[in-house]
Design a protein around this motif. Sequence first.
Motif, PDB file in Angstrom:
ATOM      1  N   VAL A 154      14.302  43.860  -1.777  1.00 49.41           N
ATOM      2  CA  VAL A 154      14.820  43.387  -3.064  1.00 49.41           C
ATOM      3  C   VAL A 154      16.307  43.127  -2.816  1.00 49.41           C
ATOM      4  O   VAL A 154      17.133  44.042  -2.874  1.00 49.41           O
ATOM      5  CB  VAL A 154      14.591  44.434  -4.175  1.00 49.41           C
ATOM      6  N   HIS A 155      16.635  41.890  -2.482  1.00 49.99           N
ATOM      7  CA  HIS A 155      17.974  41.559  -1.999  1.00 49.99           C
ATOM      8  C   HIS A 155      19.053  41.868  -3.038  1.00 49.99           C
ATOM      9  O   HIS A 155      18.889  41.567  -4.220  1.00 49.99           O
ATOM     10  CB  HIS A 155      18.044  40.079  -1.630  1.00 49.99           C
ATOM     11  N   GLY A 156      20.123  42.470  -2.554  1.00 47.71           N
ATOM     12  CA  GLY A 156      21.267  42.748  -3.419  1.00 47.71           C
ATOM     13  C   GLY A 156      21.133  44.015  -4.241  1.00 47.71           C
ATOM     14  O   GLY A 156      21.994  44.307  -5.062  1.00 47.71           O
TER      15      GLY A 156
ATOM     16  N   ALA B 233      23.221  30.243   2.087  1.00 45.32           N
ATOM     17  CA  ALA B 233      24.453  29.570   2.524  1.00 45.32           C
ATOM     18  C   ALA B 233      24.930  28.583   1.466  1.00 45.32           C
ATOM     19  O   ALA B 233      26.125  28.529   1.131  1.00 45.32           O
ATOM     20  CB  ALA B 233      24.214  28.855   3.850  1.00 45.32           C
ATOM     21  N   LYS B 234      23.991  27.825   0.903  1.00 42.54           N
ATOM     22  CA  LYS B 234      24.392  26.827  -0.101  1.00 42.54           C
ATOM     23  C   LYS B 234      24.899  27.500  -1.374  1.00 42.54           C
ATOM     24  O   LYS B 234      25.778  26.970  -2.052  1.00 42.54           O
ATOM     25  CB  LYS B 234      23.220  25.909  -0.430  1.00 42.54           C
ATOM     26  N   THR B 235      24.328  28.654  -1.691  1.00 33.06           N
ATOM     27  CA  THR B 235      24.813  29.395  -2.864  1.00 33.06           C
ATOM     28  C   THR B 235      26.269  29.803  -2.636  1.00 33.06           C
ATOM     29  O   THR B 235      27.127  29.619  -3.511  1.00 33.06           O
ATOM     30  CB  THR B 235      23.917  30.636  -3.119  1.00 33.06           C
ATOM     31  N   ALA B 236      26.556  30.330  -1.444  1.00 33.24           N
ATOM     32  CA  ALA B 236      27.947  30.716  -1.131  1.00 33.24           C
ATOM     33  C   ALA B 236      28.860  29.488  -1.174  1.00 33.24           C
ATOM     34  O   ALA B 236      29.948  29.521  -1.769  1.00 33.24           O
ATOM     35  CB  ALA B 236      27.996  31.393   0.241  1.00 33.24           C
TER      36      ALA B 236
HETATM   37  C1  LIG Z   1      19.568  32.847  -2.016  1.00 36.54           C
HETATM   38  C2  LIG Z   1      19.204  32.877  -3.493  1.00 36.54           C
HETATM   39  C3  LIG Z   1      19.901  34.077  -4.154  1.00 36.54           C
HETATM   40  C4  LIG Z   1      19.711  31.593  -4.165  1.00 36.54           C
HETATM   41  O1  LIG Z   1      19.470  31.664  -5.548  1.00 36.54           O
HETATM   42  P1  LIG Z   1      18.848  30.421  -6.326  1.00 36.54           P
HETATM   43  O2  LIG Z   1      18.873  30.733  -7.777  1.00 36.54           O
HETATM   44  O3  LIG Z   1      17.554  30.067  -5.718  1.00 36.54           O
HETATM   45  O4  LIG Z   1      19.937  29.270  -5.976  1.00 36.54           O
HETATM   46  P2  LIG Z   1      20.515  28.150  -6.935  1.00 36.54           P
HETATM   47  O5  LIG Z   1      19.386  27.501  -7.672  1.00 36.54           O
HETATM   48  O6  LIG Z   1      21.643  28.700  -7.736  1.00 36.54           O
HETATM   49  O7  LIG Z   1      21.071  27.112  -5.865  1.00 36.54           O
HETATM   50  C5  LIG Z   1      22.281  27.334  -5.183  1.00 36.54           C
HETATM   51  C6  LIG Z   1      22.381  26.321  -4.057  1.00 36.54           C
HETATM   52  O8  LIG Z   1      21.354  26.574  -3.089  1.00 36.54           O
HETATM   53  C7  LIG Z   1      20.518  25.437  -2.931  1.00 36.54           C
HETATM   54  N1  LIG Z   1      19.156  25.915  -2.757  1.00 36.54           N
HETATM   55  C8  LIG Z   1      18.443  26.706  -3.606  1.00 36.54           C
HETATM   56  N2  LIG Z   1      17.232  26.978  -3.074  1.00 36.54           N
HETATM   57  C9  LIG Z   1      17.192  26.349  -1.874  1.00 36.54           C
HETATM   58  C10 LIG Z   1      16.212  26.272  -0.844  1.00 36.54           C
HETATM   59  N3  LIG Z   1      15.039  26.921  -0.956  1.00 36.54           N
HETATM   60  N4  LIG Z   1      16.517  25.547   0.267  1.00 36.54           N
HETATM   61  C11 LIG Z   1      17.702  24.916   0.406  1.00 36.54           C
HETATM   62  N5  LIG Z   1      18.691  24.978  -0.542  1.00 36.54           N
HETATM   63  C12 LIG Z   1      18.420  25.672  -1.665  1.00 36.54           C
HETATM   64  C13 LIG Z   1      20.682  24.654  -4.231  1.00 36.54           C
HETATM   65  O9  LIG Z   1      20.384  23.285  -4.039  1.00 36.54           O
HETATM   66  C14 LIG Z   1      22.144  24.888  -4.513  1.00 36.54           C
HETATM   67  O10 LIG Z   1      22.953  24.084  -3.666  1.00 36.54           O
HETATM   68  P3  LIG Z   1      23.854  22.898  -4.258  1.00 36.54           P
HETATM   69  O11 LIG Z   1      24.864  23.554  -5.157  1.00 36.54           O
HETATM   70  O12 LIG Z   1      24.439  22.290  -3.013  1.00 36.54           O
HETATM   71  O13 LIG Z   1      22.881  22.017  -4.984  1.00 36.54           O
HETATM   72  C15 LIG Z   1      17.662  32.968  -3.716  1.00 36.54           C
HETATM   73  O14 LIG Z   1      17.052  31.855  -3.120  1.00 36.54           O
HETATM   74  C16 LIG Z   1      17.041  34.249  -3.192  1.00 36.54           C
HETATM   75  O15 LIG Z   1      16.958  35.234  -3.902  1.00 36.54           O
HETATM   76  N6  LIG Z   1      16.590  34.254  -1.916  1.00 36.54           N
HETATM   77  C17 LIG Z   1      15.996  35.440  -1.307  1.00 36.54           C
HETATM   78  C18 LIG Z   1      17.019  36.520  -1.075  1.00 36.54           C
HETATM   79  C19 LIG Z   1      18.124  36.083  -0.137  1.00 36.54           C
HETATM   80  O16 LIG Z   1      17.889  35.371   0.823  1.00 36.54           O
HETATM   81  N7  LIG Z   1      19.359  36.564  -0.421  1.00 36.54           N
HETATM   82  C20 LIG Z   1      20.516  36.263   0.411  1.00 36.54           C
HETATM   83  C21 LIG Z   1      20.666  37.211   1.532  1.00 36.54           C
HETATM   84  S1  LIG Z   1      21.489  38.707   0.978  1.00 36.54           S
END
Ligand SMILES: CC(C)(COP(=O)(O)OP(=O)(O)OC[C@H]1O[C@@H](n2cnc3c(N)ncnc32)[C@H](O)[C@@H]1OP(=O)(O)O)[C@@H](O)C(=O)NCCC(=O)NCCS
Length: 173
Positions: A34-36, A145-148
């Motif tokens: 459960v990340h984070g 990475a894209k979120t960051a």
């Molecule tokens: C990483 C995570 C938190 C992102 O949250 P999210 O709500 O899906 O992301 P958002 O919808 O806010 O999108 C943020 C950016 O990521 C991109 N993105 C989202 N899902 C994506 C995917 N599956 N592949 C590629 N890019 C993606 C979006 O296009 C956006 O980029 P932009 O601003 O350039 O358009 C979520 O996917 C997650 O919980 N993943 C599993 C846990 C994890 O990996 N955590 C990080 C490690 S600690």
Amino acid sequence: MDGNELVLVCPSEDMEEEVLRYKEEHFACGDMQVHGSGGLAYYDRYDEWLNRIRSMRRNTTDNPVQTSTFFSRRVTDGKLIGCIKIHHTLTDELESGGHIAYGIRPSERGKGYGRQQLLLCLEYARQLQMKQVIIACDRDNAASAKTAMSCGGRLVKEFEEDGIPKQHYLIEV
Ligand SMILES: CC(C)(COP(=O)(O)OP(=O)(O)OC[C@H]1O[C@@H](n2cnc3c(N)ncnc32)[C@H](O)[C@@H]1OP(=O)(O)O)[C@@H](O)C(=O)NCCC(=O)NCCS
């Protein structure tokens, strides 16, 4: 009000059932972490996890680095959407993992919540008077990475840990 607005909330006793559902949604989707959340997946008992989270928030001799853990809750319907934790400082041991770790529940990913949750956490970092934060991602985790990057993160380091390629993104708070 924007229908997707999130607020950060501290985990509390009365959230046990919804946190359990949040955790179970991860397992049902094949996520074993459960990340984070500061290790929620590894606790069978909610109160033990809550005690750990609370003790990590305090500065004690056993716990030199304070860590704050939040859920993000959607304002319109109260649903828990994500989880995010931030170390207020880093030690050499914690450096590779960075300051902030985050996750969004599987059914709500890809809707902009990850970005919104991180922006809220950066606002909290500002209140703590942090100047910059590091976010660590596996190199193949494009969503993370894209979120960051969507919150101003720039790639400052690439390295390997246990054979896994990793990246550090730096965000000026
Ligand atoms: C990483 C995570 C938190 C992102 O949250 P999210 O709500 O899906 O992301 P958002 O919808 O806010 O999108 C943020 C950016 O990521 C991109 N993105 C989202 N899902 C994506 C995917 N599956 N592949 C590629 N890019 C993606 C979006 O296009 C956006 O980029 P932009 O601003 O350039 O358009 C979520 O996917 C997650 O919980 N993943 C599993 C846990 C994890 O990996 N955590 C990080 C490690 S600690």
